[in-house]
Write an enzyme that holds these catalytic residues in place. Structure first.
Site, PDB file in Angstrom:
ATOM      1  N   HIS A 469       0.831  -1.206   0.000  1.00  0.00           N
ATOM      2  CA  HIS A 469       0.000   0.000   0.000  1.00  0.00           C
ATOM      3  C   HIS A 469       0.862   1.250   0.000  1.00  0.00           C
ATOM      4  O   HIS A 469       0.494   2.280  -0.560  1.00  0.00           O
ATOM      5  CB  HIS A 469      -0.943  -0.016   1.210  1.00  0.00           C
ATOM      6  N   GLU A 708      -8.167 -12.053 -30.814  1.00  0.00           N
ATOM      7  CA  GLU A 708      -7.452 -12.454 -29.596  1.00  0.00           C
ATOM      8  C   GLU A 708      -7.245 -13.956 -29.510  1.00  0.00           C
ATOM      9  O   GLU A 708      -6.717 -14.464 -28.529  1.00  0.00           O
ATOM     10  CB  GLU A 708      -8.149 -11.906 -28.342  1.00  0.00           C
ATOM     11  N   ASP A 732      -5.069 -11.602 -24.472  1.00  0.00           N
ATOM     12  CA  ASP A 732      -5.410 -13.003 -24.717  1.00  0.00           C
ATOM     13  C   ASP A 732      -4.589 -13.575 -25.857  1.00  0.00           C
ATOM     14  O   ASP A 732      -4.123 -14.708 -25.785  1.00  0.00           O
ATOM     15  CB  ASP A 732      -6.911 -13.137 -25.008  1.00  0.00           C
ATOM     16  N   CYS A 779      -6.367  -3.171 -28.309  1.00  0.00           N
ATOM     17  CA  CYS A 779      -6.896  -2.758 -27.009  1.00  0.00           C
ATOM     18  C   CYS A 779      -6.282  -3.547 -25.851  1.00  0.00           C
ATOM     19  O   CYS A 779      -6.660  -3.344 -24.709  1.00  0.00           O
ATOM     20  CB  CYS A 779      -8.416  -2.842 -26.984  1.00  0.00           C
TER      21      CYS A 779
HETATM   22  C1  PEP Z   1      -7.360  -8.641 -24.426  1.00  0.00           C
HETATM   23  O1  PEP Z   1      -7.503  -9.863 -24.316  1.00  0.00           O
HETATM   24  O2  PEP Z   1      -6.328  -8.100 -24.870  1.00  0.00           O
HETATM   25  C2  PEP Z   1      -8.456  -7.744 -24.059  1.00  0.00           C
HETATM   26  C3  PEP Z   1      -8.366  -6.446 -24.253  1.00  0.00           C
HETATM   27  O3  PEP Z   1      -9.526  -8.311 -23.432  1.00  0.00           O
HETATM   28  P1  PEP Z   1      -9.554  -8.643 -21.843  1.00  0.00           P
HETATM   29  O4  PEP Z   1      -8.241  -8.149 -21.285  1.00  0.00           O
HETATM   30  O5  PEP Z   1     -10.731  -7.947 -21.306  1.00  0.00           O
HETATM   31  O6  PEP Z   1      -9.665 -10.119 -21.867  1.00  0.00           O
HETATM   32 MG    MG Z   2      -9.508 -10.721 -23.967  1.00  0.00          MG
END
Ligand code: PEP
Ligand code: MG
Length: 844
Positions: A469, A708, A732, A779
């Site tokens: 923390h 993914e 993923d 993402c």
């Molecule tokens: C990913 O797998 O990169 C993704 C953005 O989805 P999550 O992290 O929500 O599985």
């Molecule tokens: Mg994912």
């Protein structure tokens, strides 16, 4: 268990509202406490209970009263009214005043507030709701006056028991813990909060070891790790319900997101090679990035020896509970201080909320009480009890749990201060000189929270870890910090000139003028860069040769949407809609969902229309939902998850699509399917969208998929003609490509998205997209990873959806490269043999 009834009268006339209506997530999401809200029609706030004023905020907009039974009621007039700095408010009470029901507390200028405050809605909150259930008979929207009872609550008396031996023991089947960090403080706190609602005694057992489920420290002491099996055992009149509810919590509701971007420092590994100048350099682990120049200040905390004295148990008990009460008040103030700052810091407030939990922890309290019964003084008993628990925790193998020993010490010393009437136990931060590099064996979270960034150029502790923390707070305060530094640093004299380079986990003494100038330059450059990046955060991100890259945000809820907007996002590249579905007993209704999507879209459309990519429900396997029966799977990451779950549950899928398609700014909404691995899944999902569109009379909607699963990248050419965009879920994708579980405690570090194998799949995805004239975003975590930015752009990615705190820096990185430079780097990266080499290529 004995119950006491308590009524809270209406403190201000107005319209009664549910807390969910308060336009501030700190209140609406009950981060501060539970209660109700009033939209005022009068300008007078009267005390709703008999008690004592324990806090009047210096901006006079908030008052906290402690009732005779020790419960604390906070009244917070308006939202963001702290910014009015007291203007428009007049207070009639001060801290320590006794009040009756109806005593005037404060008055405010309604017209002034209407013009200057974000909202007049006034939350009335019970601060510590553990073991307390709130009730009201008022319906939202009713006009209420001072004579109405706003809400009532029942308090279950601490540590009182029914005769549980009269009942049979009820046991759950063994439960596999699916949280990657096991049962550390946060999930344990959830278990404690739930268990306290039951009269029965409840235990958790693991491998023959047992813990009281009402005790945070006892649960942490079990050292439950990912995939460990535990059993819930309860005895008492409501044992069956307790076992069911706690089992449900353990199975479905303690899972935490993997995304730790906000809390994890960019740790630059401490050099293992022999240092050039070993006698002048002290090394540790980065806890909070940054550099500073100053003089050493050795913080020697006052050692305490508590004498054992014979005393009367009843008197000592009174002294003890009084000290606990005072400590709670101090912690509640600290919690408020962080909760009031901004939404990002409200999560830091939870650190102090956990400290209140520690004060109620039966393991420590019971040990103290047993000692008091023997006729020993409270200070001695408490000191012994909390140190025992802290030492037990310190001895655990799990770094995260061992780190919590420091929180116990923090709370322990706070109570001790009141027991021995020694304010010197608190560090006097005023006596710390300007330009200090603070050295201590350890700092507690409360001490860290008090550090003044203007005076303290950095700190180093010989104990602690980067997940503590203290480290989290240092990062949120922006103070360079090193933990676990070599003990020799304690020998440095106060006043020794030194440089702290937390980026490299080092403190250096006897530095040359050249070193000093270089560090000074780095500090200035970093500050200038940070400021410039932030100033430019709301500008588009274009490469130096004019190619626009969209820098969007990954979000999970409305608070995130507002933060993302404030931090300059160009849109939302990933709304993880599953957070709307988890932690509930049934699926959200269409209207609940529409309201949420609409409010997020509205938050993004405050200035200009911005794209909002809503990912449909991504649950199943590792993210189960109570109301979706999915059989237990041996390999959840390879099981029923993502779009497969939606296709297997078309009603839930249709409802979500209807809710998404009801959002007003539909032109900016993009629907994205998770975990698509084959064309037939995509076509089946699109068919359902088409049916919903037809029902709703909607012609065009943008549809994309996440890339993914390796097969999706390899089949990108086949998939591309059927979608409007691709977004690479690199988290993923990397786990499937490298065959490393993304949450694996030991291996996850090696699952690096810059692995050339992953990059090759992203390249294939981009090539297929270009041929089919659609765009590609990323993402997953690598979109926020600065060295990955030029590589991804060079591969053909045009949208980066990043974690909110990284928006400004990612935009600045985009601006620092030309597209050609990016292409050259990407091309080269594809020929390399490891992620480490790719990182070296970019960082030089
Ligand atoms: C990913 O797998 O990169 C993704 C953005 O989805 P999550 O992290 O929500 O599985
Ligand atoms: Mg994912």
């Amino acid at each position: 268990m004995e119950k006491l009834d308590f009524n809270v009268k209406t403190p201000i006339q107005g319209v009664f509202l549910d807390l969910a209506e308060v336009p501030d997530p700190v209140f609406s999401q009950k981060m501060v406490g539970d209660g109700y809200a009033i939209d005022p029609t009068s300008n007078k706030l009267l005390s709703p209970v008999k008690g004592k004023v324990i806090q009047v905020h210096k901006s006079r907009h908030a008052v906290t009263i402690e009732t005779e039974v020790g419960e604390q009621i906070l009244m917070h007039v308006g939202i963001d009214t702290v910014n009015l700095k007291g203007n428009g408010f007049k207070s009639f009470v001060k801290e320590g005043d006794s009040v009756d029901i109806g005593t005037p507390l404060l008055e405010f200028d309604l017209d002034y507030l209407a013009l200057h405050a974000k909202s007049l809605i006034t939350p009335i909150l019970l601060l510590n709701t553990e073991g307390v259930s709130l009730n009201t008979t008022i319906t939202p929207g009713s006009v209420i006056s001072h004579s109405d009872t706003l809400f009532s609550f029942q308090i279950e008396k601490l540590l009182s028991h029914e005769n549980q031996e009269d009942y049979e023991e009820i046991k759950s089947t063994p439960i596999i813990i699916d949280n990657h960090t096991g049962l550390h403080a946060r999930p344990s706190a959830k278990i404690v909060a739930l268990t306290k609602k039951y009269k029965s005694s409840v235990k958790l057992t693991k491998d023959g070891k047992t813990a009281n489920a009402k005790s945070l420290v006892a649960i942490m002491g079990l050292e439950v790790a990912y995939q460990d099996k535990i059993t819930v055992v309860a005895q008492g009149s409501d044992a069956k319900h307790a076992v069911e509810a706690i089992s449900h919590l353990l199975k479905h509701e303690i899972k935490e997101a993997h995304d730790k971007e906000e809390t994890t420092p960019k740790v630059v590994p401490t050099p293992k090679v022999k240092l050039k100048d070993p006698e002048n350099i002290y090394s540790g682990v980065t806890a909070s990035n940054g550099q500073g120049i100053g003089t050493i200040f050795q913080l020697n905390k006052k050692e305490i020896t508590i004498q054992k004295v014979e005393s009367n148990p009843a008197t000592e008990k009174e002294i003890f509970f009084d000290a606990i009460k005072k400590a709670k008040q101090e912690i509640a103030k600290l919690e408020m201080q962080f909760a009031n700052q901004n939404a990002l810091n409200s999560s830091k407030a939870k650190i102090f909320h956990a400290h209140i939990e520690i004060l109620e922890d039966p393991t420590i309290i019971e040990a103290t009480l047993a000692c008091l019964e023997e006729g020993t003084n409270a200070a001695y008993c408490w000191n012994k009890a909390f140190n025992q628990v802290a030492n037990d925790l310190k001895a655990l193998k799990n770094e995260l749990l061992a780190g919590r020993a420091n929180d116990i010490q923090d709370v322990g010393r706070r109570v001790l201060k009141f027991l021995i009437h020694d304010d010197d136990l608190d560090i006097n931060f005023d006596m710390i000189p300007e330009n200090t590099i603070l050295i201590a064996e350890n700092l507690t979270p409360s001490e860290t929270a008090k550090l003044d960034k203007n005076k303290i150029k950095g700190f180093a502790t010989t104990t602690g870890g980067s997940t503590s923390h203290v480290a989290i707070l240092a990062r949120s305060l922006g103070i360079p910090a090193i933990v676990g530094i070599n003990d020799d640093v304690m020998q440095l004299a106060t006043g020794t000139p030194a440089i702290i380079d937390a980026d490299h986990g080092q403190i250096r003494i006897n530095y040359t003028d050249k070193d000093k100038n270089q560090v000074q330059q780095n500090i200035t450059d970093a500050a200038v860069k940070r400021k410039k990046d932030e100033e430019m955060a709301h500008m588009p991100a274009t490469t130096s040769d004019g190619v626009k890259i969209e820098v969007a945000a990954n979000i999970a809820n409305l608070t995130d949407a507002k933060n993302a907007e404030e931090n300059g996002c160009d849109g939302v590249g990933l709304l993880r809609s599953e957070f709307l579905f988890t932690e509930r007993k049934q699926a959200p209704t269409i209207s609940e969902q529409t309201e949420m999507y609409q409010s997020i879209a509205d938050a993004l459309h405050r200035t200009t229309g911005k794209p909002l990519v809503i990912r449909t429900l991504d649950v199943g396997g590792d993210k189960p939902l109570t109301y979706l029966p999915i059989d237990e799977e041996e390999n959840p990451f390879l099981g029923e998850r993502g779009i497969r779950v939606s296709l297997a549950n078309p009603d839930i899928f249709r409802d979500q699509l209807k809710a998404i398609l009801s959002v007003k700014q539909l032109d900016d909404i993009h629907i994205m399917f998770p975990m698509v691995s084959a064309l037939d899944e995509l076509l089946e999902a699109k068919e359902i969208v088409a049916e919903v569109q037809a029902e709703m009379g909607i012609e065009k909607v943008s549809i994309g998929i996440m890339i993914e699963v390796p097969s999706a990248a390899l089949m990108a050419e086949t998939l591309a003609p059927h979608v409007d965009f691709f977004s690479v879920g690199a988290n993923d994708l990397t786990q499937y490509v490298t065959a490393i579980d993304r949450g694996h405690t030991k291996l996850a570090k090696k699952a690096d998205g810059l692995n050339p194998g992953v990059l090759k799949l992203i390249e294939m995805t981009c090539q297929a997209a270009t041929k089919n004239n659609i765009w590609v975003g990323v993402c997953g975590g690598i979109a926020s990873d600065i060295p990955a930015v030029p590589i991804l752009i060079g591969l053909g990615v045009t949208e980066l959806s990043v974690s909110i705190p990284m928006i400004a820096q990612v935009k600045a990185t985009v601006r620092s490269y030309s597209l050609d430079e990016c292409k050259t780097l990407a091309h080269k990266a594809l020929t390399l043999s490891s992620a480490t080499e790719v990182r070296k290529l970019v960082q030089g």
